[in-house]
Design an enzyme around this catalytic site. Structure first.
Site, PDB file in Angstrom:
ATOM      1  N   TRP A   1    -106.863 -21.628  70.294  1.00  0.00           N
ATOM      2  CA  TRP A   1    -105.972 -20.817  69.470  1.00  0.00           C
ATOM      3  C   TRP A   1    -106.608 -19.520  69.030  1.00  0.00           C
ATOM      4  O   TRP A   1    -105.946 -18.483  68.930  1.00  0.00           O
ATOM      5  CB  TRP A   1    -105.437 -21.641  68.287  1.00  0.00           C
ATOM      6  CG  TRP A   1    -104.540 -22.720  68.803  1.00  0.00           C
ATOM      7  CD1 TRP A   1    -104.813 -24.061  68.890  1.00  0.00           C
ATOM      8  CD2 TRP A   1    -103.245 -22.543  69.399  1.00  0.00           C
ATOM      9  NE1 TRP A   1    -103.764 -24.723  69.496  1.00  0.00           N
ATOM     10  CE2 TRP A   1    -102.784 -23.820  69.813  1.00  0.00           C
ATOM     11  CE3 TRP A   1    -102.425 -21.444  69.623  1.00  0.00           C
ATOM     12  CZ2 TRP A   1    -101.547 -24.019  70.437  1.00  0.00           C
ATOM     13  CZ3 TRP A   1    -101.197 -21.626  70.238  1.00  0.00           C
ATOM     14  CH2 TRP A   1    -100.774 -22.907  70.639  1.00  0.00           C
TER      15      TRP A   1
ATOM     16  N   ASP B   1    -105.791 -18.436  60.471  1.00  0.00           N
ATOM     17  CA  ASP B   1    -104.665 -19.170  61.036  1.00  0.00           C
ATOM     18  C   ASP B   1    -104.818 -20.635  60.644  1.00  0.00           C
ATOM     19  O   ASP B   1    -105.546 -21.388  61.280  1.00  0.00           O
ATOM     20  CB  ASP B   1    -104.666 -19.028  62.560  1.00  0.00           C
ATOM     21  CG  ASP B   1    -103.598 -19.906  63.212  1.00  0.00           C
ATOM     22  OD1 ASP B   1    -102.797 -20.550  62.482  1.00  0.00           O
ATOM     23  OD2 ASP B   1    -103.560 -19.953  64.459  1.00  0.00           O
TER      24      ASP B   1
ATOM     25  N   LYS C   1     -96.813 -28.612  61.507  1.00  0.00           N
ATOM     26  CA  LYS C   1     -97.827 -29.656  61.410  1.00  0.00           C
ATOM     27  C   LYS C   1     -97.850 -30.250  59.988  1.00  0.00           C
ATOM     28  O   LYS C   1     -97.595 -31.433  59.820  1.00  0.00           O
ATOM     29  CB  LYS C   1     -99.208 -29.112  61.798  1.00  0.00           C
ATOM     30  CG  LYS C   1     -99.337 -28.878  63.312  1.00  0.00           C
ATOM     31  CD  LYS C   1     -99.534 -27.440  63.614  1.00  0.00           C
ATOM     32  CE  LYS C   1     -99.907 -27.052  65.028  1.00  0.00           C
ATOM     33  NZ  LYS C   1     -99.553 -27.838  66.158  1.00  0.00           N
TER      34      LYS C   1
END
Lengths: 361, 361
Positions: free
Chosen positions: A102, A172, A196
């Site tokens: 990511w 993030d 999530k």
């Protein structure tokens, strides 16, 4: 079928109490005679709910008044672009820490908008450890420092918030926000896709120090400008009303569970149980990550013989353990242990793993 | 309270059958033991559902194979920017038709990315009529022609698709998509926020002629590029899975209702009934729009004395008629009559209006 234990990496398990509440009021919300999805976002009912959700989030994370909270769309991936669009001027550079899949994506989506300096990378180490803080080549003139506190695919997580001096720190937190207490004051910007630990996909949460709102100088549509969203209380255009509503229910659920200190302890216990089971399996199961960098949220593991992967997946699903297949980049299995996954789920998984190892010796 | 008749301009009424289905399977979708919101978008169950939704939409609108269908985020407002980013090159101009509030917004959000030529405007006429086709100053070298087939605030709607020659026609159909048959072949690009005729907010549908996908030349993040979304079947990043699912349920509901020809007839009948009631009220109620340009979807009307607005709103809500307050730009009332609003709702509204006029003479 009744409910299963859901280890999906995302969109992930939601608290059952939240789902049941949403179900019970799906066709008639607050006695309005209509669903929450059928309400104008400019109506009093929706605005009151939206403000309460923000207030509950502020209470959970102890967000200071000089940070704005935005409820946006487009996922964290769109923020990979919007962050440099908003925080970097023409010709500016920004520091990025590359700790996994990511981080690398954030870097690649940022490059049209800012000169990226990869200040540290764990790529050469297969992303099995974190780039040691003392190796970071930070530029004190950088517009910001971006990092990814938890990497879902490689299963690595920063145990602490790194010290980066005066340059705004951008994180993030899609996969570990609300999983433990966080000192928001240390960040210029925190962002997280909802799917999530917050709610359904299609919503992204952004917490930004208000002085940074003024940075965006380049020409762009208002819809991309954080300052405009902040001035409009995230209603510059129609927001994802269902996502906002479910996020609000989740915040209330977290408060009722005792807040982030309680969640932090529960998440620690869940992860410890699973890692102990892997490490204690005599090599039957393996997690390759440096113990100091192991994620509490996403636990990838392999079986000693990959020919056992298919029966493991088949039997675990039959046992009511959902979505354990690992990401193709690392193979094997992965158990994601977000807030809505209770300790009982991990206990069931660990018991299944022990039993599987016995049967498939 | 039981369900009310919901005239919200958006987020708007959804079909009750769709809501009930979503409610019934909220905690256990397709026997998976988890909600549709808790499923990986890369899992077989979700991908199958997503593909079926696209197939059903293609059947409803008879979308030809040379048009791609995208399920995106950010609302139509973000598309105001993404359209020029993707369809216009550096230095290009584009023609815009200004027929109301939303056309004007599309123009203002496009200006950072393209030279806007306002080829026609009804602003001077208070947006109470459409700019006559013969007055349009179209540029044959324009990158595209953008128009807004229905304007929710001023209540104007194009009765036909305008002929614009070889230049790709781009339409913001947020408020009238799926309300009647449409010849998609006449368009280069059709887009629509979901929250009126498709599903919940937070989803935007985009139908684009595939040859236009190759136009985007300027540097931008992949997340903004239609070609990348098309290549990834709208799963470049995690899509709004709940929105996609509800859109799919709505498409099935539309097919079961007889498709768009049936919806077109029903919508015509609903609008005719309400306009007839307004026009036949002897001036008690008024709609100021040129009859040739009146919207079937959004019917603004005023009372002969604005002092009656407050009692009208209070009594209508008490009578189970929700969200009739007009937009502040035009005042008075507004009834939105999207697909999910049945004829019975309009009959109830018309009966209430007649009764109100009698009582408040």
């Amino acid at each position: 079928m009744s409910r299963v234990w859901n280890f999906s990496a995302g969109p992930a398990a939601l608290p059952l109490a939240v789902l049941e509440r949403a179900r019970d009021e799906l066709t008639d919300w607050q006695g309005s005679g209509a669903s929450v999805m059928e309400q104008s976002h400019r109506g009093k009912r929706f605005i009151t709910m939206a403000a309460q959700a923000e207030a509950d989030l502020r209470a959970l994370l102890d967000i200071p008044a000089d940070h704005a909270v935005l409820f946006l769309q487009g996922g964290a991936t769109q923020q990979f672009a919007q962050i440099p669009m908003n925080l970097a001027g023409e010709g500016d550079s920004a520091d990025y820490i590359d700790s996994g899949h990511w981080s690398a994506k954030a870097i690649s989506e940022a490059t049209p908008y800012v000169k990226v300096n990869v200040a540290a990378s764990a790529k050469a180490a297969g992303y099995r450890q974190l780039p040691p803080r003392e190796s970071w080549q930070l530029d004190p003139r950088a517009a910001y420092v971006h990092y990814t506190p938890n990497e879902t695919i490689h299963g690595v997580e920063f145990p602490d918030v790194p010290e980066v001096g005066e340059v705004p720190l951008v994180a993030d937190m899609s996969s570990n926000i609300l999983s433990a207490p966080l000192d928001v004051r240390r960040f210029g910007l925190v962002y997280a896709g909802a799917q999530k630990n917050i709610g359904p996909s299609g919503l992204v949460l952004l917490i930004i120090r208000r002085d940074l709102l003024q940075r965006a100088g380049r020409p762009m549509a208002r819809i991309f400008r954080y300052a405009d969203h902040a001035a409009a209380d995230s209603m510059l255009n129609t927001p994802n009303t269902w996502g906002w509503y479910l996020a609000g229910l989740t915040f209330q659920w977290l408060l009722a569970k005792g807040g982030l200190a309680a969640m932090g302890a529960a998440n620690r216990a869940k992860a410890d149980l699973l890692y102990a089971s892997i490490d204690g399996s005599g090599g039957y199961y393996r997690n390759p990550v440096d113990p100091a960098a192991r994620s509490r949220m996403n636990v990838p593991f392999t079986l000693h013989d990959s020919a056992l992967d298919a029966p493991f997946l088949q039997e675990s699903e039959a046992a009511g353990l959902l979505a354990l297949k690992g990401h193709k980049a690392v193979g094997g299995m992965r158990a994601s242990l977000y807030n809505a996954v209770p300790l009982e789920a991990v206990e069931a998984l660990v018991a299944f793993m022990r039993d599987f190892a016995t049967r498939h010796g």
